[in-house]
Every structure is written in C-alpha cells, then in structure tokens.
Design a protein around this motif. Structure first.
Motif, PDB file in Angstrom:
ATOM      1  N   GLU A 122       4.319  15.360  -6.665  1.00 30.11           N
ATOM      2  CA  GLU A 122       4.633  14.588  -5.446  1.00 30.11           C
ATOM      3  C   GLU A 122       3.518  14.820  -4.433  1.00 30.11           C
ATOM      4  OE1 GLU A 122       9.431  15.195  -4.667  1.00 30.11           O
ATOM      5  OE2 GLU A 122       8.028  16.665  -3.906  1.00 30.11           O
ATOM      6  N   GLU A 123       3.244  13.827  -3.601  1.00 29.90           N
ATOM      7  CA  GLU A 123       2.260  14.082  -2.547  1.00 29.90           C
ATOM      8  C   GLU A 123       2.924  14.974  -1.495  1.00 29.90           C
ATOM      9  OE1 GLU A 123       3.096   9.678  -0.720  1.00 29.90           O
ATOM     10  OE2 GLU A 123       1.075  10.410  -0.861  1.00 29.90           O
ATOM     11  N   THR A 124       2.194  16.060  -1.133  1.00 35.72           N
ATOM     12  CA  THR A 124       2.762  17.015  -0.179  1.00 35.72           C
ATOM     13  C   THR A 124       2.761  16.457   1.235  1.00 35.72           C
ATOM     14  OG1 THR A 124       2.000  18.824  -1.573  1.00 35.72           O
ATOM     15  CG2 THR A 124       2.451  19.360   0.733  1.00 35.72           C
ATOM     16  N   PHE A 125       1.748  15.642   1.524  1.00 34.22           N
ATOM     17  CA  PHE A 125       1.633  15.017   2.856  1.00 34.22           C
ATOM     18  C   PHE A 125       1.600  16.110   3.935  1.00 34.22           C
ATOM     19  CE2 PHE A 125       0.940  10.703   2.904  1.00 34.22           C
ATOM     20  CZ  PHE A 125       1.286  10.100   4.100  1.00 34.22           C
ATOM     21  N   GLY A 126       0.759  17.145   3.656  1.00 29.75           N
ATOM     22  CA  GLY A 126       0.609  18.232   4.628  1.00 29.75           C
ATOM     23  C   GLY A 126      -0.621  19.046   4.304  1.00 29.75           C
ATOM     24  N   PRO A 127      -0.957  20.051   5.151  1.00 24.97           N
ATOM     25  CA  PRO A 127      -2.246  20.779   5.025  1.00 24.97           C
ATOM     26  C   PRO A 127      -2.198  21.890   3.995  1.00 24.97           C
ATOM     27  CG  PRO A 127      -1.067  21.560   6.947  1.00 24.97           C
ATOM     28  CD  PRO A 127      -0.210  20.491   6.346  1.00 24.97           C
ATOM     29  N   ALA A 184      -6.627  14.338  -0.761  1.00 28.90           N
ATOM     30  CA  ALA A 184      -6.633  15.124  -2.001  1.00 28.90           C
ATOM     31  C   ALA A 184      -5.294  15.846  -2.071  1.00 28.90           C
ATOM     32  CB  ALA A 184      -7.776  16.126  -1.962  1.00 28.90           C
ATOM     33  N   ASN A 185      -4.550  15.625  -3.154  1.00 32.26           N
ATOM     34  CA  ASN A 185      -3.247  16.296  -3.284  1.00 32.26           C
ATOM     35  C   ASN A 185      -3.311  17.413  -4.323  1.00 32.26           C
ATOM     36  OD1 ASN A 185      -0.429  16.120  -2.313  1.00 32.26           O
ATOM     37  ND2 ASN A 185       0.020  15.881  -4.506  1.00 32.26           N
ATOM     38  N   ARG A 186      -4.260  17.283  -5.262  1.00 32.69           N
ATOM     39  CA  ARG A 186      -4.444  18.305  -6.318  1.00 32.69           C
ATOM     40  C   ARG A 186      -5.947  18.567  -6.414  1.00 32.69           C
ATOM     41  NH1 ARG A 186      -2.639  14.963 -11.145  1.00 32.69           N
ATOM     42  NH2 ARG A 186      -3.385  13.265  -9.793  1.00 32.69           N
ATOM     43  N   ILE A 187      -6.383  19.806  -6.212  1.00 36.46           N
ATOM     44  CA  ILE A 187      -7.813  20.115  -6.267  1.00 36.46           C
ATOM     45  C   ILE A 187      -8.108  20.838  -7.577  1.00 36.46           C
ATOM     46  CG2 ILE A 187      -9.740  21.265  -5.114  1.00 36.46           C
ATOM     47  CD1 ILE A 187      -8.283  20.844  -2.474  1.00 36.46           C
ATOM     48  N   LEU A 188      -8.840  20.157  -8.479  1.00 37.22           N
ATOM     49  CA  LEU A 188      -9.110  20.694  -9.809  1.00 37.22           C
ATOM     50  C   LEU A 188     -10.530  21.255  -9.816  1.00 37.22           C
ATOM     51  CD1 LEU A 188      -6.875  18.432 -10.039  1.00 37.22           C
ATOM     52  CD2 LEU A 188      -7.746  17.973 -12.322  1.00 37.22           C
ATOM     53  N   GLU A 232       0.881  -1.182   0.000  1.00 32.90           N
ATOM     54  CA  GLU A 232       0.000   0.000   0.000  1.00 32.90           C
ATOM     55  C   GLU A 232       0.908   1.218   0.000  1.00 32.90           C
ATOM     56  OE1 GLU A 232      -3.630  -2.038   0.088  1.00 32.90           O
ATOM     57  OE2 GLU A 232      -3.125   0.066  -0.253  1.00 32.90           O
ATOM     58  N   LEU A 233       1.036   1.877  -1.141  1.00 30.88           N
ATOM     59  CA  LEU A 233       2.121   2.847  -1.293  1.00 30.88           C
ATOM     60  C   LEU A 233       1.589   4.270  -1.417  1.00 30.88           C
ATOM     61  CD1 LEU A 233       4.295   0.642  -3.683  1.00 30.88           C
ATOM     62  CD2 LEU A 233       4.320   0.748  -1.186  1.00 30.88           C
ATOM     63  N   GLY A 234       2.417   5.120  -2.037  1.00 25.33           N
ATOM     64  CA  GLY A 234       2.097   6.545  -2.096  1.00 25.33           C
ATOM     65  C   GLY A 234       0.945   6.853  -3.029  1.00 25.33           C
ATOM     66  N   GLY A 235       0.432   8.059  -2.912  1.00 21.69           N
ATOM     67  CA  GLY A 235      -0.673   8.481  -3.768  1.00 21.69           C
ATOM     68  C   GLY A 235      -0.414   9.879  -4.311  1.00 21.69           C
ATOM     69  N   ASN A 236      -1.336  10.373  -5.101  1.00 19.62           N
ATOM     70  CA  ASN A 236      -1.320  11.761  -5.585  1.00 19.62           C
ATOM     71  C   ASN A 236      -2.748  12.065  -6.032  1.00 19.62           C
ATOM     72  OD1 ASN A 236      -0.882  14.242  -6.657  1.00 19.62           O
ATOM     73  ND2 ASN A 236       0.602  13.595  -8.218  1.00 19.62           N
ATOM     74  N   ALA A 237      -3.656  12.066  -5.063  1.00 19.06           N
ATOM     75  CA  ALA A 237      -5.090  12.064  -5.375  1.00 19.06           C
ATOM     76  C   ALA A 237      -5.574  13.370  -6.004  1.00 19.06           C
ATOM     77  CB  ALA A 237      -5.893  11.767  -4.116  1.00 19.06           C
TER      78      ALA A 237
END
Ligand SMILES: NC(=O)C1=CN([C@@H]2O[C@H](COP(=O)(O)OP(=O)(O)OC[C@H]3O[C@@H](n4cnc5c(N)ncnc54)[C@H](O)[C@@H]3O)[C@@H](O)[C@H]2O)C=CC1
Ligand SMILES: O=C(O)[C@H](O)CS(=O)(=O)O
Length: 485
Positions: free
Chosen positions: A386-391, A293-297, A256-261
């Motif tokens: 890259e996933e920012t993994f932050g707010p 959510a890493n990118r909000i379109l 179960e690895l990284g994402g970029n939702a």
C-alpha cells in the motif's frame, strides 16, 4: 500572521453560475489547519440539490463558451495565469494553512499550477481537425474537434491548487465548462482560484465550485446525464467507485489514482545523485504525493553507503508548521493519514525492519510525524503493498536486476517508477521493463506540464498535461460533405 480570514482571496461561500452562495439549508463544514487543529473557517455543506444547479449553470454557460474563438479562450486563460502569479504569495499561504506543506513547496505548487494554465492557453490555439482525401469525387470528409461539454472535476487535498488547474485549464481551453468539487479538507485554494477566474473575465457559469461532503455532490456529478465527463484525482478505491457510478450515463473518464512507486538504486549508480533523487521523490509534500517513492530497492553493493548517506540527511530534516522557516516536513493532513503511517511503521518493525536514523524532535501539534528510514524491508510488509503516503523510506535490499524488476512490478499499481544506473543498456532495459505510466532514470522528479502524467493498471486512465491532456476534453466528429460531384 496566519489569520486566513484577513486574506482578500479567502471565500467561505461556494460559487454557482457566478453567484457566491451558501448551502440551501445554511449548513457548513469546518476547515482546519493541520498544523494546529484550529478551525480556519467554514465552507457550505452542499449536496445533490446545489450540485444540480451548478450543472445547470455550467450547461447554460457551455452554449456560449464553446462558441468563443480559441484565441479568446486562450487570452482569458492567460489573464487567469497572470493573476495567479500576481497573487502567488497569498495563494501559497492559503494552501499551506489548509494543507500543511512548507510554504516554499506551496509557492512551488502555485508556479506548477499556473504552468498548466499557460500551457493550455497555448494549446487552445492548436486545437484543429483535418480534411481527409475523399474515397469519391463528390464528397469531402472533415474531422472536427469539439468540446465534450459539462465536466465534473473532483480533486484531492494533497495538491489543492495544481490538481484544479491540471483539469480545469484543458477543459476550458477545449471549450468545456466545469463543476469542481475540491476536497473538503482543502477547499479554500479552489475558491481562491475561482475568485481570480472571475477577475480574469472568465464568464459566470464556466467555472462552478461546490463544496461539501463528497457522496451527495459526487452522486449528482456521476449520475446527472448533463455531465459528459468526469475527471478525478484521488485514491483508487474512490476512483473505481466513481467509474462505476458514471457507467449508466457512459461518461468520458480521466482517472489519476493511487501509486506504489519503486525507486531502484543499482550498484553502478551515482550515489550522491541517487540520495538526492530519493530525498525529493520520497519526502516532497511530506511523502503525500501519488508519485512518491514508496519502496526503495538498493542493490547490495551500494546498500550500506546509500543507507548511511540517506539516513544522515533524513535525520537532519526539520519537522514543523509549514509557515516556519526551514521546515522540511509539515503536518500530515489528518488523523487518519497519521494512523496509516504509524500502522505501516509498526507492522514493518514487527516483521524485522530496523530504524536507520534518529527520529527528529516533534513540535506541539496533532499530526506531526518524524521522517524515517527503515532497513530490512520485505515484500510481506503492509508498506510494500500500500502507498504509505507519509515520510517513511523503507529500504529493500536486492542482488540482481531480475529480482529488482520482479519486486518493482509486483503491484497492481502502475503510476511512477524511478531507477539510478550509469549503464546505458541497463537504462533502456529497465526503463522499458518497468510497468508504469511514468519512469524517471537518474531523476526523482517527473512532474512537469510538458510531459504526459498518468498511470497504467489500477493507477488510472488517461493523461494530464502535455499535448495529450487537451484530448481528454475533446470529441472527434467525422463530418461528411456530399453532393459535390
Ligand atoms: N494519481 C494522482 O495524480 C493522485 C492520486 N492520489 C491518491 O489519492 C489518495 C490521497 O488523496 P485523497 O484526497 O485522500 O483521496 P480520496 O480518494 O479520499 O479523495 C479524493 C477526492 O475524492 C472525493 N471523494 C471521496 N469519496 C467520494 C465519493 N464517494 N464521491 C465523490 N467524491 C468522493 C474527496 O472528497 C476528494 O475530493 C492517495 O491514494 C493518492 O495516491 C492523490 C493525488 C494525486
Ligand atoms: O497529487 C499528486 O500527487 C500530484 O499528481 C503529484 S505531482 O503532480 O506534483 O507530481
């Protein structure tokens, strides 16, 4: 009172074959409270030698654990589940102190973690094979479902309780035994769970927990032929390294690895629902989840109204220690995590992004960061790849559905995706076109024990939870019974 050392479930030793023990050389590693930087306690700095003994203990326990009836294993898992809920408040406090998330979220994680134990206690009794009609009258062909064997379990710091149970519960239900290496940043939650497993009557050696710096333990878990499976949750970088280390002994793998939702808002979306969905999907655990959510379109027709509403809600978020009432965003897990977030924001601002909300005031402490909304995000920014993994909520404006899908799918990751529309045809079109293992339509929350959790592309292999999760810990044997003519 934050004093973790007063908590009955706190253990500063690892557990091998039912023995609570230190490292062979007595070395320890410190575990710090991310809210204050203070040392909460220490755990043994174990390595290959101790891991070898843990694997041997798991192997010895496997011989009898696999022979328990499904009903016996189910009953022991339910006893473990019940103890988790009985000790929910203490488990949540330990989790918040070592990981940082708000106590309300930690409490939620304990309930989420326990739900996997209950789910797989139930699944344990439904493991069955079958009898295949034979091509010849003199034989019968049975299909047997058997436990894989000793499993290595490596888990991350962001969900230090639920990522343990999401792996250990199906493994035990299937009849496997485990050696768990929790993150060195958050080991106390795993050790507390081992205490409760012992109290539930799960036999010594079935669950072993080794603590320490990762490479020595990981090298043994991936290289030792007695380990038949590795289940890992964490970054893609480490996951692919472990996959390579497992290759010589051809282990079963769950990754179960990284994402970029992507989180897509179409013009016809329910605006308030989309804002609520973005808040939960982006800011849960301070943005430190693989399905955030890493990118909000946002489509241009709804863009300004969405940004205004989202920014107002984000600006009102309280930042502070997870033990403080009303805190929405706790401290980031460590300095490296904070550095990555700052790097992403600085890069985006340098490339034309703009801050859409006032930054919240920050309390004293080493790893706090204010939640922000950035407008004018573009795909050349680091936070897009890259996933920012932050707010940090970067808003990408788009015009057409095709453009949104091209941006959304333009990543080597494929874990989670979300989109909001009230158009049914678009719902099916986009849901089917998104290249991700999990898709949320008009919801920002997709984490439940009843649904398959996992990714495609470089987000991993296999599924956890649901009816599929137990298959990851079972082998299928074709048993041909001849001479029946
Ligand atoms: N797909 C999913 O369900 C999840 C994915 N993640 C991903 O993981 C990252 C954040 O979590 P982290 O804990 O920082 O990931 P990480 O990959 O650095 O660490 C995860 C675990 O692997 C261990 N580890 C690191 N190097 C190792 C090695 N050489 N051998 C053996 N074990 C090793 C760590 O000690 C920890 O227990 C993010 O990229 C996030 O997207 C995190 C949680 C869930
Ligand atoms: O570690 C994670 O990020 C979890 O998989 C997220 S979830 O299961 O809580 O969605």
């Amino acid at each position: 009172m934050d004093a973790i050392e007063t908590m009955p479930l706190l253990r500063q030793r690892a557990v091998i074959g039912g023995e609570w023990t230190g490292a062979d050389g007595g070395e320890t590693i410190a575990v710090t409270n991310p809210a204050t930087g203070e040392v909460l306690g220490t755990v043994p700095a174990m390595g290959a030698g101790e891991t070898q003994r843990a694997i041997a203990a798991a192997e010895a326990a496997f011989r009898s654990w696999r022979k328990r009836t499904h009903a016996e294993r189910a009953a022991l898992l339910m006893a473990w589940h019940d103890l988790m809920l009985e000790h929910r408040a203490e488990l949540a406090m330990i989790l918040t102190l070592e990981q940082g998330k708000p106590l309300t979220e930690a409490d939620g994680e304990i309930g989420y973690g326990a739900s996997f134990v209950k789910w797989f206690a139930e699944e344990a009794r439904r493991i069955d094979g079958g009898l295949i009609p034979s091509p010849t009258p003199d034989r019968r062909i049975a299909v047997l479902k058997e436990p894989v064997g000793v499993c290595g379990i490596v888990t991350p710091w962001n969900f230090p309780n639920a990522m343990i149970t999401r792996k250990v519960a199906p493994a035990l239900a299937a009849g496997c035994t485990v050696v768990v290496k929790p993150s060195e940043l958050t080991p106390f939650s795993a050790l507390a769970m081992a205490v409760l497993a012992e109290q539930a009557g799960i036999p010594a050696g079935v669950i072993n927990v080794v603590t320490g710096l990762p490479t020595g333990i990981g090298g043994e878990l991936t290289g030792n032929p007695a380990v038949r499976k590795l289940s890992f949750t964490g970054s893609t970088k480490v996951g692919s390294l472990l996959m390579a280390q497992c290759a010589p002994t051809v282990k079963r793998l769950s990754l179960e690895l990284g994402g970029n939702a992507p989180f897509i808002v179409f013009d016809d979306a329910d605006l308030d629902a989309a804002v609520e969905g973005a808040l939960i999907s982006k800011f849960r655990n301070g943005g430190q989840t693989c399905v955030c959510a890493n990118r909000i379109l946002v489509q241009s027709g709804i863009h300004d109204a969405f940004v205004e509403k989202l920014s107002a809600r984000v600006a009102a978020m309280k930042v502070g220690p997870g033990t403080q009432e009303g805190v929405a965003i706790g401290p980031m897990i460590n300095a490296a995590a904070l550095e990555k977030i700052v790097r992403h924001v600085d890069d985006a601002l340098a490339k034309g992004a703009r801050l859409a909300n006032e930054r919240a005031a920050l309390p004293e402490g080493p790893q706090y960061v204010a939640p922000i909304v950035l407008t004018g995000a573009t795909t050349d920014m680091q936070l897009a790849g890259e996933e920012t993994f932050g707010p940090v909520a970067p808003i990408f404006r788009f015009e057409t559905e095709e453009e949104a899908l091209a941006i959304a799918n333009g990543t080597p990751f494929g874990l989670a995706a979300y989109f909001y529309t009230r158009d049914l045809a678009r719902g099916f079109r986009v849901g089917e076109a998104l290249e991700f293992g999990m898709v949320g339509l008009n919801t920002g929350l997709i984490s439940t024990e009843v649904a398959p959790f996992g990714g495609v592309k470089q987000s991993g292999l296999g599924r956890e939870g649901s009816q599929l999760g137990i298959e990851e810990y079972l082998e299928t044997k074709a048993f041909h019974i001849g001479g029946l003519g």
